[in-house]
Design a protein around this motif. Structure first.
Motif, PDB file in Angstrom:
ATOM      1  N   GLU A   1      20.485  -3.086 -10.658  1.00  0.00           N
ATOM      2  CA  GLU A   1      20.149  -4.501 -10.758  1.00  0.00           C
ATOM      3  C   GLU A   1      18.625  -4.693 -10.770  1.00  0.00           C
ATOM      4  OE1 GLU A   1      22.373  -8.262  -8.996  1.00  0.00           O
ATOM      5  OE2 GLU A   1      21.120  -7.314  -7.451  1.00  0.00           O
ATOM      6  N   VAL A   2      17.968  -4.295  -9.694  1.00  0.00           N
ATOM      7  CA  VAL A   2      16.508  -4.428  -9.563  1.00  0.00           C
ATOM      8  C   VAL A   2      15.970  -3.089  -9.067  1.00  0.00           C
ATOM      9  CG1 VAL A   2      14.598  -5.682  -8.489  1.00  0.00           C
ATOM     10  CG2 VAL A   2      16.763  -6.864  -8.978  1.00  0.00           C
ATOM     11  N   VAL A   3      14.898  -2.590  -9.704  1.00  0.00           N
ATOM     12  CA  VAL A   3      14.330  -1.312  -9.275  1.00  0.00           C
ATOM     13  C   VAL A   3      12.820  -1.447  -9.119  1.00  0.00           C
ATOM     14  CG1 VAL A   3      16.149  -0.065 -10.506  1.00  0.00           C
ATOM     15  CG2 VAL A   3      13.884  -0.276 -11.538  1.00  0.00           C
ATOM     16  N   PHE A   4      12.292  -0.581  -8.266  1.00  0.00           N
ATOM     17  CA  PHE A   4      10.844  -0.391  -8.176  1.00  0.00           C
ATOM     18  C   PHE A   4      10.574   1.096  -8.241  1.00  0.00           C
ATOM     19  CE2 PHE A   4       6.951   0.564  -5.827  1.00  0.00           C
ATOM     20  CZ  PHE A   4       6.048  -0.178  -6.581  1.00  0.00           C
ATOM     21  N   ILE A   5       9.649   1.505  -9.125  1.00  0.00           N
ATOM     22  CA  ILE A   5       9.257   2.906  -9.261  1.00  0.00           C
ATOM     23  C   ILE A   5       7.784   3.010  -8.888  1.00  0.00           C
ATOM     24  CG2 ILE A   5       9.108   4.894 -10.801  1.00  0.00           C
ATOM     25  CD1 ILE A   5      11.239   3.574 -12.559  1.00  0.00           C
ATOM     26  N   GLY A   6       7.522   3.629  -7.768  1.00  0.00           N
ATOM     27  CA  GLY A   6       6.140   3.743  -7.301  1.00  0.00           C
ATOM     28  C   GLY A   6       6.116   4.197  -5.860  1.00  0.00           C
ATOM     29  N   ASN A   7       4.957   4.613  -5.402  1.00  0.00           N
ATOM     30  CA  ASN A   7       4.830   5.148  -4.058  1.00  0.00           C
ATOM     31  C   ASN A   7       4.671   4.042  -3.021  1.00  0.00           C
ATOM     32  OD1 ASN A   7       5.129   7.785  -4.938  1.00  0.00           O
ATOM     33  ND2 ASN A   7       2.924   8.088  -5.217  1.00  0.00           N
TER      34      ASN A   7
ATOM     35  N   ALA B   1      18.355  -3.617 -15.015  1.00  0.00           N
ATOM     36  CA  ALA B   1      18.194  -4.973 -15.542  1.00  0.00           C
ATOM     37  C   ALA B   1      16.754  -5.450 -15.377  1.00  0.00           C
ATOM     38  CB  ALA B   1      19.156  -5.923 -14.832  1.00  0.00           C
ATOM     39  N   VAL B   2      16.176  -5.250 -14.193  1.00  0.00           N
ATOM     40  CA  VAL B   2      14.818  -5.722 -13.904  1.00  0.00           C
ATOM     41  C   VAL B   2      14.040  -4.603 -13.231  1.00  0.00           C
ATOM     42  CG1 VAL B   2      13.421  -7.356 -12.581  1.00  0.00           C
ATOM     43  CG2 VAL B   2      15.537  -8.136 -13.685  1.00  0.00           C
ATOM     44  N   VAL B   3      12.859  -4.297 -13.771  1.00  0.00           N
ATOM     45  CA  VAL B   3      11.940  -3.339 -13.161  1.00  0.00           C
ATOM     46  C   VAL B   3      10.741  -4.122 -12.639  1.00  0.00           C
ATOM     47  CG1 VAL B   3      10.528  -1.282 -13.483  1.00  0.00           C
ATOM     48  CG2 VAL B   3      12.651  -1.554 -14.797  1.00  0.00           C
ATOM     49  N   LEU B   4      10.444  -3.976 -11.350  1.00  0.00           N
ATOM     50  CA  LEU B   4       9.346  -4.719 -10.732  1.00  0.00           C
ATOM     51  C   LEU B   4       8.036  -3.945 -10.824  1.00  0.00           C
ATOM     52  CD1 LEU B   4      10.999  -6.053  -7.439  1.00  0.00           C
ATOM     53  CD2 LEU B   4      10.585  -7.314  -9.571  1.00  0.00           C
ATOM     54  N   ASN B   5       6.952  -4.698 -10.972  1.00  0.00           N
ATOM     55  CA  ASN B   5       5.606  -4.124 -10.941  1.00  0.00           C
ATOM     56  C   ASN B   5       4.815  -4.812  -9.836  1.00  0.00           C
ATOM     57  OD1 ASN B   5       3.273  -2.710 -11.633  1.00  0.00           O
ATOM     58  ND2 ASN B   5       2.650  -4.232 -13.128  1.00  0.00           N
ATOM     59  N   LEU B   6       4.445  -4.050  -8.818  1.00  0.00           N
ATOM     60  CA  LEU B   6       3.622  -4.543  -7.708  1.00  0.00           C
ATOM     61  C   LEU B   6       2.315  -3.758  -7.694  1.00  0.00           C
ATOM     62  CD1 LEU B   6       6.322  -4.673  -4.884  1.00  0.00           C
ATOM     63  CD2 LEU B   6       5.252  -6.639  -5.978  1.00  0.00           C
ATOM     64  N   PHE B   7       1.205  -4.456  -7.721  1.00  0.00           N
ATOM     65  CA  PHE B   7      -0.093  -3.795  -7.723  1.00  0.00           C
ATOM     66  C   PHE B   7      -0.468  -3.329  -6.324  1.00  0.00           C
ATOM     67  CE2 PHE B   7      -0.621  -6.911 -11.272  1.00  0.00           C
ATOM     68  CZ  PHE B   7      -0.631  -5.981 -12.286  1.00  0.00           C
ATOM     69  N   ARG B   8      -1.198  -2.237  -6.271  1.00  0.00           N
ATOM     70  CA  ARG B   8      -1.880  -1.855  -5.042  1.00  0.00           C
ATOM     71  C   ARG B   8      -3.121  -2.736  -4.884  1.00  0.00           C
ATOM     72  NH1 ARG B   8      -0.456   2.982  -2.687  1.00  0.00           N
ATOM     73  NH2 ARG B   8       0.808   4.435  -3.907  1.00  0.00           N
ATOM     74  N   ASP B   9      -3.644  -2.800  -3.661  1.00  0.00           N
ATOM     75  CA  ASP B   9      -4.836  -3.614  -3.425  1.00  0.00           C
ATOM     76  C   ASP B   9      -5.991  -3.194  -4.319  1.00  0.00           C
ATOM     77  OD1 ASP B   9      -3.571  -5.164  -1.531  1.00  0.00           O
ATOM     78  OD2 ASP B   9      -4.286  -3.991   0.175  1.00  0.00           O
ATOM     79  N   GLN B  10      -6.145  -1.871  -4.564  1.00  0.00           N
ATOM     80  CA  GLN B  10      -7.281  -1.408  -5.354  1.00  0.00           C
ATOM     81  C   GLN B  10      -7.167  -1.812  -6.821  1.00  0.00           C
ATOM     82  OE1 GLN B  10      -7.867   2.738  -6.121  1.00  0.00           O
ATOM     83  NE2 GLN B  10      -5.708   3.250  -5.878  1.00  0.00           N
ATOM     84  N   HIS B  11      -5.944  -2.182  -7.280  1.00  0.00           N
ATOM     85  CA  HIS B  11      -5.754  -2.601  -8.659  1.00  0.00           C
ATOM     86  C   HIS B  11      -5.701  -4.116  -8.810  1.00  0.00           C
ATOM     87  CE1 HIS B  11      -3.944   1.582  -8.965  1.00  0.00           C
ATOM     88  NE2 HIS B  11      -4.973   1.594  -9.787  1.00  0.00           N
TER      89      HIS B  11
END
Length: 339
Positions: free
Chosen positions: A176-182, A240-250
């Motif tokens: 349904e919803v995924v996040f790929i990142g550290n 269905a939905v891939v989330l993008n969350l920035f790090r503070d440095q970005h």
């Protein structure tokens, strides 16, 4: 043309994407791997690295042999261009000597070179003014660098179809919803609220298990490791939905790799908003955005309920990436900066 690529050639590294792109364009590529070339005690002693990572003089002294080895490689290979990714351990005097040979010098940094960003090293800003062009993923940071006398320009990341193969939108969605990142603390706090409302799955490093709060929902969301290369493409194509969350440095105008890799692979990206990403992928045309947790929740609900509209946007975003942001196209644009 002979191009010497300077960086860390880990399996998922940007260095490999540009190696493939330049070779596809007919250029000779000489890889110079910071982790294996020369004698580098700072990379082989963790305590020494921690003690010196923010101190220029010890890093310059300890990397003398390494910089001498780079200069010897330049003399032997006679490259037309030295392209350095980040430029860890690359000292200003070395850069000046490289340019005296007639070799052009470009830096592309995938991180934030300004302290206190965790990836910033003291030689980065000292060597930056020596570059014929200093390329960075944020127009805001490029302007800040220009104020310090650096020939800095915005330059985006891209998509490598060999590493992240494309899957046409419209296939079955098993996530349904995924996040790929550290993991980082900000991401944990944000995604905790998402996990309470949706079937969230996370791919990333082991810190999602070891660093999250004891009773966090996110421990059960973590899928046991990162998703890299073809596995990344498979995950986003089935989501269905891939989330993008920035790090503070970005945060300053951040346009990160995921911005291009998700639509390149055929996924639908719902991204945290800023002016940088909206300029490249206009809202509602090729981009979908949120500002804050409450808006993210509403946007997820909307896009889950409108699969046809979601897949149409994903197709347009993929076409945008294919047209302008493959690494082969970016490699040509990069060479045009100095030739």
């Amino acid at each position: 043309m002979t191009i010497l690529l300077y960086g860390l050639f880990t399996p998922d590294a940007l260095e490999h994407a540009y190696t493939r792109a330049f070779r596809a364009l007919g250029h000779r590529v000489v890889p110079f791997d910071v982790a294996s070339e020369g004698r580098m005690p700072l990379l082989r002693n963790r305590l020494l690295h921690r003690l010196t990572r923010n101190h220029f003089m010890p890093r310059r002294w300890l990397s003398r042999g390494f910089n001498a080895h780079l200069l010897a490689t330049i003399q032997r290979e006679k490259p037309d261009l030295l392209l350095a990714f980040r430029g860890d351990f690359l000292m200003p005097n070395t850069a000046r000597r490289v340019r005296k040979t007639g070799c052009r010098f470009i830096v592309f940094t995938p991180d934030n070179p300004f302290p206190p960003a965790p990836s910033a090293r003291p030689e980065h800003l000292r060597t930056a003014p020596e570059a014929d062009a200093y390329l960075i993923w944020s127009a805001v940071l490029a302007e800040r660098l220009r104020e310090g006398g650096v020939n800095a320009r915005f330059f985006p990341f891209g998509w490598d179809p060999d590493f992240h193969p494309h899957h046409p939108p419209g296939g079955p969605k098993i996530h349904e919803v995924v996040f790929i990142g550290n993991w980082d603390l900000r991401r944990e706090g944000f995604l905790e609220k998402i996990a309470g409302r949706f079937d969230l799955k996370i791919w990333g490093n082991n810190a999602w298990k070891t660093r999250t709060k004891r009773n966090s929902h996110l421990k059960s969301c973590w899928q046991g490791g990162p998703a890299v290369g073809a596995a990344f493409s498979d995950v986003v194509a089935r989501s269905a939905v891939v989330l993008n969350l920035f790090r503070d440095q970005h945060a300053p105008g951040g346009v990160v790799m995921r911005t291009f890799e998700v639509p390149g692979a055929g996924g639908f990206l719902l991204s945290e908003a800023n002016d940088g990403v909206r300029r490249l992928f206009p809202d509602g045309e090729t981009g979908a955005y949120f500002t804050g947790t409450a808006d993210c929740i509403e946007q997820i609900r909307y896009w889950l309920a409108h699969p046809t509209e979601r897949e149409a946007l994903a197709r347009r975003a993929h076409m945008r990436v294919t047209t302008d942001f493959t690494y082969r196209r970016l490699a040509s644009a990069l060479l045009a900066q100095v030739f």
